[in-house]
Design a protein around this motif. Structure first.
Motif, PDB file in Angstrom:
ATOM      1  N   ALA A   6       0.862  -1.305   0.092  1.00  0.00           N
ATOM      2  CA  ALA A   6       0.074   0.532  -0.387  1.00  0.00           C
ATOM      3  C   ALA A   6       0.909   1.546  -0.235  1.00  0.00           C
ATOM      4  O   ALA A   6       0.173   2.530  -0.730  1.00  0.00           O
ATOM      5  N   ASP A   7       1.825   1.397   0.889  1.00  0.00           N
ATOM      6  CA  ASP A   7       2.908   2.415   0.732  1.00  0.00           C
ATOM      7  C   ASP A   7       3.450   2.440  -0.241  1.00  0.00           C
ATOM      8  O   ASP A   7       3.549   4.055  -1.182  1.00  0.00           O
ATOM      9  N   ILE A   8       3.894   1.134  -1.193  1.00  0.00           N
ATOM     10  CA  ILE A   8       4.968   1.505  -2.780  1.00  0.00           C
ATOM     11  C   ILE A   8       3.840   1.882  -3.643  1.00  0.00           C
ATOM     12  O   ILE A   8       3.650   2.747  -4.481  1.00  0.00           O
ATOM     13  N   GLN A   9       2.208   2.168  -3.481  1.00  0.00           N
ATOM     14  CA  GLN A   9       1.638   1.771  -4.948  1.00  0.00           C
ATOM     15  C   GLN A   9       0.926   3.611  -4.108  1.00  0.00           C
ATOM     16  O   GLN A   9       0.902   4.154  -5.079  1.00  0.00           O
ATOM     17  N   ALA A  10       1.022   3.804  -2.737  1.00  0.00           N
ATOM     18  CA  ALA A  10       1.028   5.767  -2.506  1.00  0.00           C
ATOM     19  C   ALA A  10       1.689   6.251  -3.698  1.00  0.00           C
ATOM     20  O   ALA A  10       1.899   7.546  -3.998  1.00  0.00           O
ATOM     21  N   SER A  21      -2.297  14.962  -3.430  1.00  0.00           N
ATOM     22  CA  SER A  21      -3.795  15.077  -4.073  1.00  0.00           C
ATOM     23  C   SER A  21      -4.587  13.952  -4.540  1.00  0.00           C
ATOM     24  O   SER A  21      -5.407  14.202  -4.285  1.00  0.00           O
ATOM     25  N   ALA A  22      -3.382  14.037  -5.809  1.00  0.00           N
ATOM     26  CA  ALA A  22      -3.945  14.124  -6.837  1.00  0.00           C
ATOM     27  C   ALA A  22      -4.366  12.108  -6.867  1.00  0.00           C
ATOM     28  O   ALA A  22      -4.508  11.636  -6.503  1.00  0.00           O
ATOM     29  N   ALA A  23      -2.597  11.502  -6.493  1.00  0.00           N
ATOM     30  CA  ALA A  23      -3.142   9.954  -5.554  1.00  0.00           C
ATOM     31  C   ALA A  23      -4.388   9.767  -4.522  1.00  0.00           C
ATOM     32  O   ALA A  23      -4.630   8.645  -4.244  1.00  0.00           O
ATOM     33  N   ALA A  24      -4.040  10.811  -3.758  1.00  0.00           N
ATOM     34  CA  ALA A  24      -5.186  10.405  -2.935  1.00  0.00           C
ATOM     35  C   ALA A  24      -6.705  10.109  -3.031  1.00  0.00           C
ATOM     36  O   ALA A  24      -7.289   9.821  -3.641  1.00  0.00           O
ATOM     37  N   ARG A  25      -7.058  11.260  -4.028  1.00  0.00           N
ATOM     38  CA  ARG A  25      -8.268  10.827  -5.011  1.00  0.00           C
ATOM     39  C   ARG A  25      -8.238   9.499  -5.300  1.00  0.00           C
ATOM     40  O   ARG A  25      -9.429   9.102  -5.193  1.00  0.00           O
ATOM     41  N   HIS A  26      -7.627   9.083  -5.712  1.00  0.00           N
ATOM     42  CA  HIS A  26      -8.072   7.941  -6.617  1.00  0.00           C
ATOM     43  C   HIS A  26      -7.454   6.834  -6.233  1.00  0.00           C
ATOM     44  O   HIS A  26      -8.448   6.184  -6.223  1.00  0.00           O
ATOM     45  N   MET A  27      -6.662   7.519  -5.065  1.00  0.00           N
ATOM     46  CA  MET A  27      -7.185   6.147  -3.881  1.00  0.00           C
ATOM     47  C   MET A  27      -8.354   5.716  -2.904  1.00  0.00           C
ATOM     48  O   MET A  27      -8.725   5.300  -2.353  1.00  0.00           O
ATOM     49  N   GLY A  28      -9.195   7.165  -3.014  1.00  0.00           N
ATOM     50  CA  GLY A  28     -10.366   7.791  -1.704  1.00  0.00           C
ATOM     51  C   GLY A  28      -9.875   7.619  -0.559  1.00  0.00           C
ATOM     52  O   GLY A  28     -10.367   6.895   0.157  1.00  0.00           O
ATOM     53  N   LEU A  29      -8.293   8.169  -0.272  1.00  0.00           N
ATOM     54  CA  LEU A  29      -7.993   8.506   1.200  1.00  0.00           C
ATOM     55  C   LEU A  29      -8.061   9.494   1.358  1.00  0.00           C
ATOM     56  O   LEU A  29      -8.024  10.841   0.141  1.00  0.00           O
ATOM     57  N   SER A  30      -7.771  10.213   2.532  1.00  0.00           N
ATOM     58  CA  SER A  30      -7.160  11.331   2.839  1.00  0.00           C
ATOM     59  C   SER A  30      -5.897  11.820   2.173  1.00  0.00           C
ATOM     60  O   SER A  30      -4.832  10.663   2.151  1.00  0.00           O
TER      61      SER A  30
END
Length: 325
Positions: A6-10, A21-30
């Motif tokens: 999960a850390d690597i994917q982030a 921010s874009a990664a967070a939106r894509h993953m549905g996370l804060s």
């Protein structure tokens, strides 16, 4: 070293999407969760992976190396999962697609929706952008491009032909007249596509047995945009002549809101291509998508020649416009 997937994917998504921010939106996370995952990864590795600024993040030298290796490993895991699913004829995993904006919203998005419905275990990501990107670095699985494709280290599969037309509004034709030859175009108000250098040069194949190709650089300073639908709107408003794909303007041609101008030559066709790295050729999900798009686009629904007024049907307008010059 206990690294978490999960850390690597982030981290990978932050690089590919240009920000946390874009990664967070894509993953549905804060944003804070994604930022913490990347910080945890940096702490485990003992290196700084990102160079952070107020506008954009960039990989450090160590981050770029780790990105290349980690992305390759994640792709191998994805392919392994796909290989298992192939035996059951089910597509799974992730497939990232980049398409051009106008073609994407008008024609591609409903096809991708149909493909997604047919393969519920497949996670499809469709992004639209008219910029030309390096698929090797951006890590899209497939990029749809509308162009006259030259040499490339990538594999390209032609999906359809994109015919282009020189067009203008009836109002512009009445006020400025219509060019009778390609050379006369330089004296007209022309609407330019600014997103790439080839888009700023118009190429025509002259009518006749010799089929000579002529290119012109239309007069600038009238109206320029980086999107075909914006140029269509400008042409509809009577701002000038435009060379546009039929898939954008066919309804306007059919309704008579735009006229196809024929100055003794025809704009060169573009091809609609699916472009992807050679390493992706063995992917069953990619092959399935490309075959689906080829089949779906083969009829080229934007080609309705019988419904578009021919030159003879608008001859009175040509005569009126010519007298106005």
């Amino acid at each position: 070293m206990p690294l978490r997937t999960a850390d690597i994917q982030a981290f990978l998504l932050a690089i590919e999407l240009g920000g946390i921010s874009a990664a967070a939106r894509h993953m549905g996370l804060s944003k804070s969760v994604v930022s913490k995952r990347i910080s945890d990864l940096e702490r485990e590795l003992g290196v700084s992976l990102l160079q952070r600024s107020t506008r954009r993040i960039m990989p450090s030298e160590s981050g770029r190396y780790f990105y290349e290796q980690a992305r390759s490993a994640m792709n191998q895991l994805d392919h392994a999962a796909q290989s298992l699913s192939d035996s059951s004829r089910e597509l799974c995993g992730e497939l990232r697609i980049l398409g051009p904006m106008s073609f994407g919203t008008r024609w591609l998005s409903p096809l991708i929706a149909r493909f997604a419905k047919a393969h519920p275990r497949l996670h499809l990501i469709l992004e639209l952008d008219d910029r030309l990107v390096d698929t090797g670095y951006e890590r899209y699985d497939v990029v749809l491009r509308i162009t006259r494709l030259g040499d490339s280290a990538l594999i390209a599969r032609k999906l359809a032909t994109s015919r282009r037309v020189l067009c203008c509004s009836p109002e512009y034709a009445e006020q400025a007249g219509l060019p009778q030859t390609v050379d006369e175009l330089v004296r007209h108000a022309c609407l330019g596509y600014s997103n790439s250098t080839p888009g700023q040069v118009w190429a025509f194949r002259e009518d006749g047995p010799d089929a000579v190709v002529k290119t012109i650089a239309p007069r600038g300073g009238v109206f320029t945009a980086n999107n075909g639908e914006i140029l269509r709107d400008a042409a509809l408003a009577g701002s000038g002549l435009a060379v546009l794909p039929r898939f954008i303007v066919w309804e306007d041609l059919q309704a008579g809101r735009l006229l196809e101008v024929q100055p003794g030559a025809t704009p060169l066709d573009d091809g609609i291509f699916a472009v992807y790295p050679r390493s992706a050729f063995s992917s069953a999900k990619l092959r399935s998508l490309v075959q689906f798009l080829q089949t779906s686009l083969a009829p080229q629904p934007w080609e309705v020649p019988d419904a578009v007024p021919a030159v003879a049907d608008i001859a009175p307008l040509f005569a009126q416009a010519g007298a106005a010059r």
